[in-house]
Write an enzyme that holds these catalytic residues in place. Structure first.
Site, PDB file in Angstrom:
ATOM      1  N   LYS A 191       1.049  -0.992  -0.086  1.00 50.11           N
ATOM      2  CA  LYS A 191       0.115   0.046  -0.006  1.00 50.11           C
ATOM      3  C   LYS A 191       0.921   1.069   0.108  1.00 50.11           C
ATOM      4  O   LYS A 191       2.082   1.188   0.002  1.00 50.11           O
ATOM      5  CB  LYS A 191      -1.000  -0.175   1.091  1.00 50.11           C
ATOM      6  CG  LYS A 191      -1.778  -1.167   1.272  1.00 50.11           C
ATOM      7  CD  LYS A 191      -2.728  -1.277  -0.135  1.00 50.11           C
ATOM      8  CE  LYS A 191      -3.721  -2.263   0.083  1.00 50.11           C
ATOM      9  NZ  LYS A 191      -4.478  -2.861  -1.156  1.00 50.11           N
TER      10      LYS A 191
HETATM   11  N1  T4K Z   1     -10.030  -3.204   0.785  1.00 45.81           N
HETATM   12  C1  T4K Z   1      -9.172  -3.216  -0.524  1.00 45.81           C
HETATM   13  C2  T4K Z   1      -9.953  -2.370  -1.578  1.00 45.81           C
HETATM   14  C3  T4K Z   1      -8.031  -3.898  -0.532  1.00 45.81           C
HETATM   15  O1  T4K Z   1      -7.203  -3.799  -1.512  1.00 45.81           O
HETATM   16  C4  T4K Z   1      -7.358  -4.633   0.608  1.00 45.81           C
HETATM   17  C5  T4K Z   1      -6.214  -5.447   0.666  1.00 45.81           C
HETATM   18  C6  T4K Z   1      -8.279  -4.580   1.857  1.00 45.81           C
HETATM   19  C7  T4K Z   1      -9.716  -3.792   1.713  1.00 45.81           C
HETATM   20  C8  T4K Z   1      -7.906  -5.073   2.933  1.00 45.81           C
HETATM   21  O2  T4K Z   1      -6.713  -4.792   3.438  1.00 45.81           O
HETATM   22  P1  T4K Z   1      -5.843  -5.481   4.583  1.00 45.81           P
HETATM   23  O3  T4K Z   1      -6.706  -6.032   5.554  1.00 45.81           O
HETATM   24  O4  T4K Z   1      -4.939  -6.336   3.929  1.00 45.81           O
HETATM   25  O5  T4K Z   1      -4.911  -4.321   5.238  1.00 45.81           O
HETATM   26  C9  T4K Z   1      -3.055  -8.206  -2.415  1.00 45.81           C
HETATM   27  C10 T4K Z   1      -4.345  -7.593  -3.103  1.00 45.81           C
HETATM   28  O6  T4K Z   1      -4.271  -7.411  -4.633  1.00 45.81           O
HETATM   29  C11 T4K Z   1      -4.713  -6.313  -2.370  1.00 45.81           C
HETATM   30  O7  T4K Z   1      -5.921  -5.903  -2.647  1.00 45.81           O
HETATM   31  C12 T4K Z   1      -4.907  -6.504  -1.117  1.00 45.81           C
HETATM   32  N2  T4K Z   1      -5.543  -5.366  -0.369  1.00 45.81           N
HETATM   33  C13 T4K Z   1      -3.448  -7.007  -0.425  1.00 45.81           C
HETATM   34  C14 T4K Z   1      -3.636  -7.602   0.807  1.00 45.81           C
HETATM   35  O8  T4K Z   1      -3.189  -8.189  -1.044  1.00 45.81           O
HETATM   36  P2  T4K Z   1      -1.179  -7.013  -3.892  1.00 45.81           P
HETATM   37  O9  T4K Z   1      -1.829  -7.476  -5.193  1.00 45.81           O
HETATM   38  O10 T4K Z   1      -0.895  -5.618  -3.881  1.00 45.81           O
HETATM   39  O11 T4K Z   1      -0.064  -7.502  -3.211  1.00 45.81           O
HETATM   40  P3  T4K Z   1       0.505  -8.993  -3.213  1.00 45.81           P
HETATM   41  O12 T4K Z   1       0.432  -9.428  -1.868  1.00 45.81           O
HETATM   42  O13 T4K Z   1      -0.128  -9.960  -4.154  1.00 45.81           O
HETATM   43  O14 T4K Z   1       2.039  -8.897  -3.622  1.00 45.81           O
HETATM   44  C15 T4K Z   1       2.467  -8.314  -4.740  1.00 45.81           C
HETATM   45  C16 T4K Z   1       3.571  -8.112  -5.240  1.00 45.81           C
HETATM   46  O15 T4K Z   1       4.130  -7.270  -3.945  1.00 45.81           O
HETATM   47  C17 T4K Z   1       4.492  -9.507  -4.798  1.00 45.81           C
HETATM   48  O16 T4K Z   1       4.601 -10.058  -6.019  1.00 45.81           O
HETATM   49  C18 T4K Z   1       5.647  -9.055  -4.188  1.00 45.81           C
HETATM   50  C19 T4K Z   1       5.456  -7.607  -3.540  1.00 45.81           C
HETATM   51  N3  T4K Z   1       5.706  -7.843  -2.339  1.00 45.81           N
HETATM   52  C20 T4K Z   1       4.519  -8.232  -1.440  1.00 45.81           C
HETATM   53  C21 T4K Z   1       4.928  -8.200   0.065  1.00 45.81           C
HETATM   54  C22 T4K Z   1       3.589  -9.191   0.911  1.00 45.81           C
HETATM   55  C23 T4K Z   1       6.880  -7.490  -1.530  1.00 45.81           C
HETATM   56  O17 T4K Z   1       7.618  -6.760  -2.446  1.00 45.81           O
HETATM   57  N4  T4K Z   1       6.767  -7.478  -0.232  1.00 45.81           N
HETATM   58  C24 T4K Z   1       6.030  -7.789   0.427  1.00 45.81           C
HETATM   59  O18 T4K Z   1       6.095  -7.879   1.702  1.00 45.81           O
HETATM   60  O19 T4K Z   1      -2.413  -6.939  -2.736  1.00 45.81           O
END
Ligand code: T4K
Length: 391
Positions: A191
């Site tokens: 984020k």
């Molecule tokens: N409402 C909305 C509209 C949301 O987008 C979200 C959460 C929430 C509520 C709930 O928020 P929280 O309860 O989580 O605070 C994925 C989802 O696409 C995203 O919508 C979601 N958001 C989030 C929790 O998960 P992405 O796609 O941005 O990230 P992710 O986990 O698929 O990782 C993408 C890339 O980021 C990875 O390939 C590598 C990189 N990465 C990831 C992590 C975890 C890093 O470089 N370091 C890291 O520590 O979110």
């Protein structure tokens, strides 16, 4: 389909930009021996309240936006089984939080240009059982909050804003999260402000926020920091059946410095956004709509639409080719009714919400983290252009 394997290191989508200040603060927190909810969380709450222009008594830090959404719906006192209208183009957490709160999610389609929930679709989805609207400021673009608040007033509905993408977002000069009864923010690793996992509740009513704070810590009247002090042990009372949703000082140690850099990070992402816009202007793929007048876009997701007929390549093939080229991308999001759980539980079919379905099947998010350099961005531009120009 052509591919362009790269020798260069993989460009991670969403890599958080962590500075030396954060690392030093986490180390100091570890050395202090106080890792749980304590002074750093309290300071982060005060800084966040200042950032959004509200008194500290109107915010409460939690361990995720999912927790913030859940607790907000409980603290709002919405009766069990009532309907909550939200968007099908969002992360599953938005809909799951409604279910966790014992409420019934109802989907209203999005505007195909803004990708935000369409106020006309909200109005059409209202029934006698509707009690709340949960708009998502998608990708950082503010929803039409004037129209949504007018609908809420007309039908006496609670509004809970999902601001997971919208820490910097404003609508007509007013911060996202301050229109409705509650605004819920995310500090997840990808984020705009990062604490690893983390969230913030911003409420219009201080008493509601005080209740949310107690619900977020087991229903206890005092957290550990306030139980153990110089004045000796203080008893707590369990006054609600709460949850374990409190934020740790370890998380706030990151947040303090991330928030201090929020403007600089926002300007960097805007720079990257404009760089992409200029470079992709003549390509057949649809680009994000420009920010509306009198709004501030949070620039959280730069989403392009890969329509196979126009682009000559399927979206998933584009994702694979970018991956082979060493560029991480994201998909935000397959629409909620595409997922088996909601199909089985509610009988939802993607076609019922055609705009969200089409966007979900064409969308690709390109790297937009302030951690990426101009050279990284040029690599993204080069590989996207090559993929869409190659017959
Ligand atoms: N409402 C909305 C509209 C949301 O987008 C979200 C959460 C929430 C509520 C709930 O928020 P929280 O309860 O989580 O605070 C994925 C989802 O696409 C995203 O919508 C979601 N958001 C989030 C929790 O998960 P992405 O796609 O941005 O990230 P992710 O986990 O698929 O990782 C993408 C890339 O980021 C990875 O390939 C590598 C990189 N990465 C990831 C992590 C975890 C890093 O470089 N370091 C890291 O520590 O979110």
């Amino acid at each position: 389909m052509p591919t362009f394997p790269s020798e260069k290191p993989f460009l991670v989508f969403g890599k958080p930009a962590i500075g030396e200040e954060e690392i030093a603060e986490v180390e100091a927190c570890l050395r202090s021996g106080w890792l749980g909810t304590g002074p750093r969380v309290a300071q982060f709450e005060r800084d966040f309240a200042t950032w959004r222009g509200v008194p500290p008594s109107r915010v409460a830090a939690v361990n995720s936006c999912t927790a913030a959404l859940h607790v907000s719906m409980v603290a709002a006192g919405i009766e069990p089984g009532a309907e909550v209208i939200t968007t099908p183009l969002t992360f599953c957490a938005t809909v799951n939080a409604i279910l966790h709160a014992g409420l019934a999610p109802v989907l209203a389609d999005v505007d195909p240009v803004t990708q935000n929930i369409d106020p006309d679709a909200i109005e059409a989805a209202i029934t006698p059982r509707t009690r709340a609207i949960l708009p998502v400021h998608f990708a950082g673009r503010p929803c039409a909050m004037d129209r949504i608040m007018a609908i809420a007033r007309k039908h006496d509905l609670v509004v809970i804003e999902d601001c997971a993408h919208a820490v910097e977002t404003e609508f007509h000069g007013q911060p996202a999260g301050t229109f409705g009864d509650f605004g819920c923010f995310s500090f997840y690793a990808t984020k705009n402000v990062v604490t690893g996992e983390g969230g913030m509740i911003l409420g219009r009513d201080e008493e509601h926020v005080a209740r949310a704070r107690i619900l977020a810590l087991h229903g206890m009247s005092k957290d550990a920091w306030h139980r153990f002090g110089d004045q000796g042990y203080k008893h707590y009372q369990v006054v609600e059946c709460g949850f374990k949703y409190n934020m740790m000082d370890l998380q706030a140690a990151l947040g303090l410095h991330q928030l201090a850099r929020v403007e600089a990070s926002w300007m960097r992402r805007r720079e990257l956004w404009e760089r992409y816009d200029q470079a992709f202007a003549d390509l057949p793929m649809a680009l994000p709509a420009p920010p509306d007048a009198d709004t501030r876009h949070g620039y959280h997701l730069y989403t392009v639409m890969i329509d196979a007929a126009r682009c000559g390549i399927e979206r998933d093939a584009f994702l694979d080719a970018m991956n082979t080229a060493g560029i991480g991308t994201g998909v935000h999001y397959l629409s909620i009714p595409e997922h088996p759980y909601y199909q089985q539980r509610f009988g939802w079919r993607p076609e019922q919400w055609p705009h969200a379905m089409q966007l979900g099947r064409e969308t690709v998010s390109l790297p937009l983290s302030p951690a990426i350099s101009d050279a990284d961005a040029d690599r993204v531009i080069q590989d996207v252009t090559r993929l869409l120009h190659t017959p």
